[in-house]
Scaffold this motif. Sequence first.
Motif, PDB file in Angstrom:
ATOM      1  N   ASP A 190      11.214  14.598  -3.867  1.00  0.00           N
ATOM      2  CA  ASP A 190      12.259  13.846  -4.569  1.00  0.00           C
ATOM      3  C   ASP A 190      12.821  14.650  -5.740  1.00  0.00           C
ATOM      4  O   ASP A 190      13.256  14.079  -6.742  1.00  0.00           O
ATOM      5  CB  ASP A 190      11.707  12.504  -5.069  1.00  0.00           C
ATOM      6  N   LEU A 191      12.827  15.965  -5.599  1.00  0.00           N
ATOM      7  CA  LEU A 191      13.297  16.830  -6.685  1.00  0.00           C
ATOM      8  C   LEU A 191      14.727  16.498  -7.083  1.00  0.00           C
ATOM      9  O   LEU A 191      15.089  16.545  -8.257  1.00  0.00           O
ATOM     10  CB  LEU A 191      13.210  18.301  -6.258  1.00  0.00           C
ATOM     11  N   ASP A 192      15.561  16.141  -6.102  1.00  0.00           N
ATOM     12  CA  ASP A 192      16.968  15.870  -6.392  1.00  0.00           C
ATOM     13  C   ASP A 192      17.176  14.600  -7.209  1.00  0.00           C
ATOM     14  O   ASP A 192      18.254  14.372  -7.751  1.00  0.00           O
ATOM     15  CB  ASP A 192      17.778  15.800  -5.092  1.00  0.00           C
ATOM     16  N   LEU A 251      20.381  19.431 -11.155  1.00  0.00           N
ATOM     17  CA  LEU A 251      21.131  18.442 -11.944  1.00  0.00           C
ATOM     18  C   LEU A 251      22.604  18.423 -11.582  1.00  0.00           C
ATOM     19  O   LEU A 251      23.282  17.405 -11.747  1.00  0.00           O
ATOM     20  CB  LEU A 251      20.963  18.732 -13.438  1.00  0.00           C
ATOM     21  N   LEU A 252      23.119  19.530 -11.052  1.00  0.00           N
ATOM     22  CA  LEU A 252      24.521  19.604 -10.635  1.00  0.00           C
ATOM     23  C   LEU A 252      24.748  19.064  -9.220  1.00  0.00           C
ATOM     24  O   LEU A 252      25.876  19.068  -8.732  1.00  0.00           O
ATOM     25  CB  LEU A 252      25.004  21.064 -10.691  1.00  0.00           C
ATOM     26  N   GLY A 253      23.689  18.596  -8.557  1.00  0.00           N
ATOM     27  CA  GLY A 253      23.841  18.010  -7.228  1.00  0.00           C
ATOM     28  C   GLY A 253      23.915  19.019  -6.109  1.00  0.00           C
ATOM     29  O   GLY A 253      24.494  18.755  -5.059  1.00  0.00           O
ATOM     30  N   LYS A 254      23.286  20.186  -6.298  1.00  0.00           N
ATOM     31  CA  LYS A 254      23.306  21.236  -5.271  1.00  0.00           C
ATOM     32  C   LYS A 254      22.137  21.124  -4.294  1.00  0.00           C
ATOM     33  O   LYS A 254      22.083  21.855  -3.316  1.00  0.00           O
ATOM     34  CB  LYS A 254      23.253  22.618  -5.947  1.00  0.00           C
ATOM     35  N   ASP A 295      23.305  24.375  -0.290  1.00  0.00           N
ATOM     36  CA  ASP A 295      24.512  25.193  -0.468  1.00  0.00           C
ATOM     37  C   ASP A 295      24.179  26.675  -0.589  1.00  0.00           C
ATOM     38  O   ASP A 295      24.898  27.431  -1.231  1.00  0.00           O
ATOM     39  CB  ASP A 295      25.275  24.737  -1.716  1.00  0.00           C
ATOM     40  N   LEU A 296      23.074  27.105   0.049  1.00  0.00           N
ATOM     41  CA  LEU A 296      22.753  28.526  -0.011  1.00  0.00           C
ATOM     42  C   LEU A 296      23.801  29.338   0.748  1.00  0.00           C
ATOM     43  O   LEU A 296      24.485  28.831   1.642  1.00  0.00           O
ATOM     44  CB  LEU A 296      21.353  28.808   0.529  1.00  0.00           C
ATOM     45  N   CYS A 350      25.564  17.026  -2.838  1.00  0.00           N
ATOM     46  CA  CYS A 350      24.485  16.094  -2.549  1.00  0.00           C
ATOM     47  C   CYS A 350      25.024  14.684  -2.311  1.00  0.00           C
ATOM     48  O   CYS A 350      24.613  14.002  -1.376  1.00  0.00           O
ATOM     49  CB  CYS A 350      23.486  16.102  -3.704  1.00  0.00           C
ATOM     50  N   GLU A 351      25.959  14.244  -3.149  1.00  0.00           N
ATOM     51  CA  GLU A 351      26.521  12.905  -2.999  1.00  0.00           C
ATOM     52  C   GLU A 351      27.313  12.780  -1.702  1.00  0.00           C
ATOM     53  O   GLU A 351      27.305  11.730  -1.055  1.00  0.00           O
ATOM     54  CB  GLU A 351      27.403  12.569  -4.198  1.00  0.00           C
TER      55      GLU A 351
END
Length: 606
Positions: A40-42, A477-480, A488-489, A579-580
């Motif tokens: 649950d890191l995100d 924190l930026l939703g990556k 998004d690699l 992420c969203e």
Amino acid sequence: MPGTKRFQHVIETPEPGKWEFSGYEAAVPITEKSNPLTQDLDKADAEQIVHLLGQCDAEIFQEEVQGMPTYQVTHTHPLDTANKDATSTSEPDGGLVVLSGGGTSGRMAFLMSVSTLFPICPLRSVVASREGTEDSALHGIEELKKVAAGKKKVIVIGISVGLSAPFVAGQMDYCMDNTAVFLPVLIGFNPVSMARNDPIEDWSSTFRQVAERMQKMQEKQKAFVLNPAVGPEGLSGSSRMKGGSATKILLETLLLAAHKTVDRGIEASQRCLLEILRTFERAHQVTYSQSPRIATLMKQVSTSLERKGRVYLVGWQTLGIIAIMDGVECIHTFGADFRDIRGFLIGDHSDMFNQKAELTNQGPQFSFSQEDFLTSILPALTEIDTVVFIFTLDDNLTEVQALVEQVKEKTTNIQALTHSTVGQSLPTPLKKLLTSIISITWPLLFFEYEGNFIQKFQRELSTKWVLNTVSTGAHVLLGKILQNHMLDLRISNSKLFWRALAMLQRFSGQSKARCIESLLQAIHFPQPLSDDIRAAPISCHVRLAHEKDQVIPVALLSLLFRCSIAEAQAHLAAAPSICEAVRSALSRPGQKRSADPLKTLEPAVQ
């Protein structure tokens, strides 16, 4: 479908939510698994992110990781390797130790070469993020031949965290064919049974076959495989983090033991290795005692990036090299622009970079010197930018203060990561200029061989942990990040191509064939897929993907919405974050997910 032969080793997508029962997750190499600690890191805040990533780093020192027994670092093979290192490097003319690897492994090799005790030759560059070259076994062999020419005895330490890089596999194979001169040592963090087993385009063996051959030759001490299991990465597959740190710890432990052998004329012992390893474990404890301040820096970096500002990591000595490494690695890990987070090395260090002129001629992304910072960065600094100064209290603090004062005229977001020993303190005038300080204090070390080298290595490792945690957490924190996966690699080599495909299978639940098709469509868009494109070697797809942004999230949205690539791009552009966008797609009616759509796709606890 034409070209499907090359995908035969890819496991078919299990039924959605059935990963743990299908055996799929069990078959994934340890270095590619999803760490249960960070599932649950995100959803974590900055303080929680630091805590979770610190826990993952602590697994390096555990005897058993996630139920998986480790290969003890103090068993006989490291001892044999340390003693071989000592023998080779003590030869008056013909001895050489070569450290080789691609990506983060190559950057760790470079750091070791400028930071350690013996004549060591690195085969990759710290500032050039050219991961694609690690896909060529032949290129690796040619590089090795150049640096080893004329040497009588060469120890080649090939570093491949996941036991996957063709660049290293070719070199290990070549060494085994020429044992009169070469002793190959392979370092990675998977069991050999989990080494990469898909074909290498320009070589006749897979990585696993090479590693298995080394294991057989190990019985006669003609080759060594050092592969302790340190558990999955906190950010799935991000080997720049735990893998890079474990590489540094293992290599420096071996080299310090070898140095002691040469210095005192006695063979290294298990007790000697254990004493050195404990100093690195203490470094972990000292570093993460600063967790609240690390979280503060993470939030500041995230804020700057969210506001379209830049982050500059300005370091002295080898800490500046680690700053450069961290910035470079964000490009491929998070699909970041090279200007988002950049490292700079203060002082004249032309002796470290014998190809600096050649590098800087390639473009601004290869500019990392003090002059580059003063002429290109300082005049353009704004209030939304963040500058982090990284130094020890043994550095020239007058020089540090002068540079901080110049930066202060442009932005107030001035942070510092400082290292001192007991009894040292930061001068008050300099302290007042800094907005926030992560101040790490180290105890005095009294053993001669420790005093000379261990503290330097501790400071480097500590700096790496802090910067890795901050840059990773800022992008979370930026939703990556989705769960603990790098959505998004940038696909810059074949390993990342296969990782991208696995993510599409995991999160879409669709068939292997459909996921392959979607990934290729996203890579080659707007060109429609033809049979020739489908049948092309993986290297062709990687060359195109490397230059494209957001390939994986676009391919995933195309699968989830069952829409075209152009429509998927539009969905992504309209969302507040990657992420969203994916979470929204997974929550749509008809996706056959539970109330929490991501929970059904969680892997089993290892």
